[in-house]
Scaffold this motif. Structure first.
Motif, PDB file in Angstrom:
ATOM      1  N   ASP A   1      46.233   2.473  10.648  1.00 25.38           N
ATOM      2  CA  ASP A   1      45.767   3.714   9.978  1.00 25.38           C
ATOM      3  C   ASP A   1      47.131   5.040   9.764  1.00 25.38           C
ATOM      4  O   ASP A   1      47.034   6.177   9.194  1.00 25.38           O
ATOM      5  CB  ASP A   1      44.523   4.675  10.217  1.00 25.38           C
TER       6      ASP A   1
ATOM      7  N   THR B   1      41.102   9.711  10.877  1.00 25.50           N
ATOM      8  CA  THR B   1      42.281  10.262  12.208  1.00 25.50           C
ATOM      9  C   THR B   1      43.037  11.699  11.867  1.00 25.50           C
ATOM     10  O   THR B   1      44.056  12.378  12.700  1.00 25.50           O
ATOM     11  CB  THR B   1      43.486   9.035  12.217  1.00 25.50           C
TER      12      THR B   1
ATOM     13  N   SER C   1      44.800  16.026  14.758  1.00 31.12           N
ATOM     14  CA  SER C   1      45.648  14.598  15.744  1.00 31.12           C
ATOM     15  C   SER C   1      46.282  14.153  14.955  1.00 31.12           C
ATOM     16  O   SER C   1      46.288  14.486  12.941  1.00 31.12           O
ATOM     17  CB  SER C   1      44.456  13.818  15.338  1.00 31.12           C
TER      18      SER C   1
ATOM     19  N   ALA D   1      47.807   9.954  13.604  1.00 31.02           N
ATOM     20  CA  ALA D   1      48.772   8.137  14.126  1.00 31.02           C
ATOM     21  C   ALA D   1      49.343   8.388  14.008  1.00 31.02           C
ATOM     22  O   ALA D   1      50.312   7.732  13.657  1.00 31.02           O
ATOM     23  CB  ALA D   1      47.953   8.036  13.156  1.00 31.02           C
TER      24      ALA D   1
ATOM     25  N   ASP E   1      42.461   0.146  13.186  1.00 26.24           N
ATOM     26  CA  ASP E   1      42.579   1.467  13.718  1.00 26.24           C
ATOM     27  C   ASP E   1      41.707   0.970  14.651  1.00 26.24           C
ATOM     28  O   ASP E   1      41.823   1.787  15.990  1.00 26.24           O
ATOM     29  CB  ASP E   1      41.701   2.445  12.795  1.00 26.24           C
TER      30      ASP E   1
ATOM     31  N   ASN F   1      45.422   0.240  17.739  1.00 32.57           N
ATOM     32  CA  ASN F   1      46.629   0.214  18.183  1.00 32.57           C
ATOM     33  C   ASN F   1      46.846   0.408  19.672  1.00 32.57           C
ATOM     34  O   ASN F   1      47.908   1.013  19.525  1.00 32.57           O
ATOM     35  CB  ASN F   1      46.258   2.180  17.974  1.00 32.57           C
TER      36      ASN F   1
END
Length: 394
Positions: free
Chosen positions: A152, A159, A228, A230, A371, A374
């Motif tokens: 992602d 995210t 947030s 990623a 996702d 990860n």
């Protein structure tokens, strides 16, 4: 025995109180409302390679994230409403919060909405980029767990959020809507430091929809407004020390009877600063296609393909390339309960800049499906993930 006039009046008033109370209650409920909603989603999952080993386990939040929330509105008259949303993610296998210390980690905002002038909200929110482009992109049709672009990295799954943000969303102008969001950095003496910005536009006409969006992230490692981001995937964790990042994405789809087809594109740039662990700007371009078909009123299948390519930068002459194919099948037992199956395969090639101890290193690219993998990427160039699960919405 005669009853006094005062006594008779008191009796009439008292007898009318229940009716008056009912009318006031009805009026209040018509002017304001609070809705409790949520999703519980668990599945049996198989991954062919997680850091060198296959794994069969239970996973949660696959078709949709497990969460609960409160959504409220009060009619203020003249087409204006006061609105709020509080939304919390949780692990439906353990009961733990999705984000430690953040009870409403997904969304927490309040604002005003007007039919004619649009909506303004303040708080922790998703970006217009995600709300408009993401809705038409891979995760708006296929789940982010296996359908999001690798890691992602382009934030088209859930995210990316802004804290301390103000968002304006326009009303619908003959199918055209737009929105802009500014996340305040809160740095004394500087409005710009730590701030973030997003804007997007969407157009809907009959069976056709298209959207384009933009995100600018500043002071990534210190920003108070970046809710947030990623950066925990080997796809892009080598650029976690970037001074800023820019995302541009577009998506479109067309529906004809039971068939839907769509395309999407994203461009992600990581720009170094004086404290970054990499020297030159890195760029990732992703091209994707999606399709779904509804076989019956309760059976639907979907497919998605994406190709992601990194630029030559930071000593990498053979940049990372990722091919990913994702499949999804759903069977609705009711309007609220769905059985599902998800399958995805990713093949990685080339070299990546990855986090290594307190620095970065160049290594062979490894596969990391969607996702959901990860933190458990493959130890090699390929990874397959399959899921069988149930989702219930309330």
């Amino acid at each position: 025995m005669k009853t006094s006039k005062r006594t008779r009046m008191r009796a009439v008033i008292l007898s009318g109180l229940p009716l008056a109370g009912a009318l006031l209650s009805t009026a209040a409920s018509a002017q304001s409302s609070v809705t409790l909603y949520g999703i519980v989603d668990n599945a049996f999952t198989y991954s062919s390679n997680q850091k060198g080993h296959s794994n069969f386990y239970l996973s949660q939040g696959n078709l949709q994230a497990s969460k609960f929330g409160l959504l409220g509105a009060e009619d203020l008259g003249g087409g204006t409403k006061a609105i709020f949303r509080l939304e919390s993610g949780f692990n439906s296998l353990t009961g733990a919060q999705s984000s430690a210390g953040l009870i409403f980690n997904r969304q927490a905002y309040v604002g005003l909405s007007n039919d004619r002038y649009g909506t303004i909200t303040l708080g922790r929110q998703y970006t217009p980029y995600f709300n408009m482009v993401g809705a038409l992109g891979p995760t708006g049709v296929l789940t982010g767990a296996t359908g999001a672009h690798p890691g992602d990295l382009d934030g088209l799954d859930t995210t990316l959020r802004f804290n301390n943000s103000i968002t304006y969303a326009s009303p619908n102008f003959a199918g055209l809507t737009f929105a802009a969001q500014y996340g305040l950095g809160g740095v004394p003496g500087s409005v710009a430091n730590g701030s973030n910005f997003s804007a997007a536009m969407r157009y809907d006409y009959q069976s056709f929809s298209a959207a384009v969006g933009y995100v600018k992230l500043k002071d990534i490692t210190t920003s108070q407004s970046l809710g947030s981001f990623a950066d925990n995937s080997p796809v892009n964790n080598g650029y976690a020390t970037a001074s800023s990042s820019q995302m541009i994405a577009a998506a479109a789809r067309y529906t004809h009877n039971d068939l839907m087809v769509g395309v999407n594109y994203s461009n992600v740039q990581y720009t170094p600063g004086s404290h970054s662990l990499f020297a030159s700007e890195a760029v990732f371009n992703t091209y994707g296609a999606i399709a779904t078909y509804r076989f019956t009123s309760n059976v639907t299948a979907g497919i998605g393909y994406s190709y992601t390519r990194a630029s030559k930068a930071n000593g990498i002459d053979d940049p990372a390339k990722y091919h990913q194919i994702s499949l999804e099948q759903t069977y609705s037992l009711s309007k609220r309960t769905t059985l599902y199956a998800l399958e995805a395969y990713q093949l990685a090639r080339g070299k990546s800049l990855i986090a290594s101890g307190s620095g970065v290193a160049i290594a062979d690219s490894v596969a990391v499906v969607g996702d959901s993998q990860n933190t458990t990427p493959s130890s090699g160039p390929s990874q397959f993930v399959g899921m069988l699960g149930i989702r219930h919405a309330f």
